[in-house]
Design an enzyme around this catalytic site. Structure first.
Site, mmCIF file in Angstrom:
data_model
loop_
_atom_site.group_PDB
_atom_site.id
_atom_site.type_symbol
_atom_site.label_atom_id
_atom_site.label_comp_id
_atom_site.label_asym_id
_atom_site.label_seq_id
_atom_site.Cartn_x
_atom_site.Cartn_y
_atom_site.Cartn_z
ATOM 1 C CB SER A 130 -0.857 0.047 1.102
ATOM 2 O OG SER A 130 -1.477 1.411 1.575
ATOM 3 C CE1 TYR A 185 -4.436 -1.818 5.265
ATOM 4 C CE2 TYR A 185 -2.970 0.013 4.478
ATOM 5 C CZ TYR A 185 -3.774 -0.974 4.171
ATOM 6 O OH TYR A 185 -3.999 -1.341 2.923
HETATM 7 N N1 LIG Z 1 -8.689 -0.191 -1.336
HETATM 8 C C1 LIG Z 1 -7.810 0.350 -1.169
HETATM 9 O O1 LIG Z 1 -7.572 1.670 -1.241
HETATM 10 C C2 LIG Z 1 -6.331 -0.240 -1.167
HETATM 11 C C3 LIG Z 1 -5.040 0.760 -1.187
HETATM 12 C C4 LIG Z 1 -3.935 -0.128 -0.707
HETATM 13 C C5 LIG Z 1 -3.798 -1.308 -0.564
HETATM 14 N N2 LIG Z 1 -4.932 -2.148 -0.624
HETATM 15 C C6 LIG Z 1 -4.716 -3.636 -0.358
HETATM 16 O O2 LIG Z 1 -5.384 -4.232 -1.093
HETATM 17 C C7 LIG Z 1 -5.689 -5.608 -0.851
HETATM 18 C C8 LIG Z 1 -7.256 -6.160 -1.257
HETATM 19 O O3 LIG Z 1 -7.983 -5.023 -0.628
HETATM 20 P P1 LIG Z 1 -9.389 -4.671 -1.498
HETATM 21 O O4 LIG Z 1 -9.148 -2.962 -1.641
HETATM 22 O O5 LIG Z 1 -9.627 -5.206 -2.678
HETATM 23 O O6 LIG Z 1 -10.473 -4.611 -0.127
HETATM 24 P P2 LIG Z 1 -11.718 -5.691 -0.091
HETATM 25 O O7 LIG Z 1 -12.077 -5.376 1.295
HETATM 26 O O8 LIG Z 1 -12.578 -5.192 -1.273
HETATM 27 O O9 LIG Z 1 -11.005 -7.078 -0.490
HETATM 28 C C9 LIG Z 1 -10.381 -7.708 0.771
HETATM 29 C C10 LIG Z 1 -10.774 -9.140 0.533
HETATM 30 O O10 LIG Z 1 -9.964 -9.633 1.563
HETATM 31 C C11 LIG Z 1 -10.661 -10.798 2.045
HETATM 32 N N3 LIG Z 1 -10.099 -11.159 3.548
HETATM 33 C C12 LIG Z 1 -10.142 -10.575 4.561
HETATM 34 N N4 LIG Z 1 -9.505 -11.403 5.656
HETATM 35 C C13 LIG Z 1 -9.250 -12.382 5.145
HETATM 36 C C14 LIG Z 1 -8.654 -13.301 5.731
HETATM 37 N N5 LIG Z 1 -7.919 -13.689 6.954
HETATM 38 N N6 LIG Z 1 -8.359 -14.502 4.917
HETATM 39 C C15 LIG Z 1 -8.731 -14.402 3.446
HETATM 40 N N7 LIG Z 1 -9.393 -13.467 3.177
HETATM 41 C C16 LIG Z 1 -9.501 -12.318 3.743
HETATM 42 C C17 LIG Z 1 -12.056 -10.089 2.165
HETATM 43 O O11 LIG Z 1 -13.174 -11.027 2.489
HETATM 44 C C18 LIG Z 1 -12.261 -9.561 1.078
HETATM 45 O O12 LIG Z 1 -12.995 -10.369 0.087
HETATM 46 C C19 LIG Z 1 -5.540 -5.405 0.808
HETATM 47 O O13 LIG Z 1 -4.214 -6.254 1.315
HETATM 48 C C20 LIG Z 1 -5.656 -3.982 1.194
HETATM 49 O O14 LIG Z 1 -4.970 -3.663 2.283
HETATM 50 C C21 LIG Z 1 -6.198 -1.448 -0.555
#
Ligand SMILES: NC(=O)c1ccc[n+]([C@@H]2O[C@H](COP(=O)([O-])OP(=O)(O)OC[C@H]3O[C@@H](n4cnc5c(N)ncnc54)[C@H](O)[C@@H]3O)[C@@H](O)[C@H]2O)c1
Length: 251
Positions: A141, A154
């Site tokens: 991130s 985080y």
């Molecule tokens: N959306 C943003 O702005 C952003 C920015 C930087 C990084 N990220 C990172 O991107 C990645 C994906 O997130 P996203 O934005 O698609 O969010 P999201 O919430 O849409 O998807 C996350 C998914 O991870 C699953 N999950 C959560 N805990 C889990 C576990 N213990 N085991 C298995 N699955 C699990 C959830 O059920 C969900 O389907 C994450 O690592 C997040 O930190 C997101």
């Protein structure tokens, strides 16, 4: 079709970046094992891939448990004979508290999924890949590099993902396993729903990007598909920012 005959495991595939990447990988010809802690949303991802004629199966995983991640990788190799691409993407946001008041349990919950989960994914996938090589991609991130208030766990977990990517790449190079990462800026997914519900806050965070908008999960999926492909054979040991410049300017 850059991923024909490739077997890929994606964690967090039930939503957001993981779902978009599962669909993108399948369109590029990969056989996808979509894994998530949420079986309903994970199965939905698989159904939408199959509707488009792609190949995918669902496997439940809790990435905060090594046994669970090991079982996921075993499922992929037993069912498909091998593993070529591992996308360690599942993640959670911490509940916001000042660091002085951050509940220890909240710190551990966040780090267990975001940091330990990535280590488990690297270890289990590398075991499966060490004879033939492969690619491991980790989701970091911009919060691995820039600090925001109330997100201590985080930040800690995503900072660790950057160093785990470098460290694993160095050690796994001898097995022809590349380890890279992607560091998204604000992406319009489930993890930031609470921010989106606050219109003022959402605008403020969007303004922290050079073109003042949130990214779509497909814009990260495109980067991950490239990193996984043979177009990226000299990319290794780095985390690549996909953030519309958010981590590159003072605001
Ligand atoms: N959306 C943003 O702005 C952003 C920015 C930087 C990084 N990220 C990172 O991107 C990645 C994906 O997130 P996203 O934005 O698609 O969010 P999201 O919430 O849409 O998807 C996350 C998914 O991870 C699953 N999950 C959560 N805990 C889990 C576990 N213990 N085991 C298995 N699955 C699990 C959830 O059920 C969900 O389907 C994450 O690592 C997040 O930190 C997101």
């Amino acid at each position: 079709m850059r991923l024909v005959d490739q077997v890929a495991v994606i964690t967090g595939a039930g939503s957001g970046i993981g779902r978009a990447t599962a669909k993108k990988f399948a369109r590029e010809g990969a056989t996808v094992v979509a894994a998530d802690i949420n079986a309903d949303t994970g199965e939905e991802t698989v159904a939408s891939i199959q509707e488009e004629g792609g190949e995918a199966t669902f496997q439940t995983v809790d990435t905060s448990s090594y046994e669970s991640v090991e079982a996921l990788v075993a499922h992929a190799t037993e069912r498909h004979g091998r593993l070529d691409i591992m996308f360690n993407n599942a993640g959670v946001a911490n509940q916001p508290y000042p660091v002085l008041k951050m509940p220890v349990e909240e710190y551990h919950r966040t780090v267990s999924v975001n940091q330990h989960g990535v280590f488990y994914g690297i270890k289990a996938a590398a075991q499966a890949m060490k004879e033939r090589g492969g690619v491991i991609i980790n989701t970091a991130s911009i919060y691995a590099q820039i600090a925001d208030r109330f997100h201590f766990p985080y930040h800690a977990s995503k900072g660790a993902v950057v160093m785990m990517t470098k460290s694993a790449a160095l050690e796994l190079a001898r097995y022809n396993i590349r380890v890279v990462g992607v560091a998204p800026g604000l992406i319009d997914t489930g993890i930031v729903t609470e921010w989106k519900n606050d219109a003022e806050l959402w605008k403020k965070i969007e303004r922290a990007h050079m073109r003042r908008r949130a990214g779509q999960p497909e814009e990260i999926a495109n980067v991950v598909a490239f990193l996984a492909s043979d177009e990226a054979t000299f990319l290794n040991g780095h985390v690549y920012f996909a953030d519309d410049g958010a981590a590159s300017f003072k605001r």
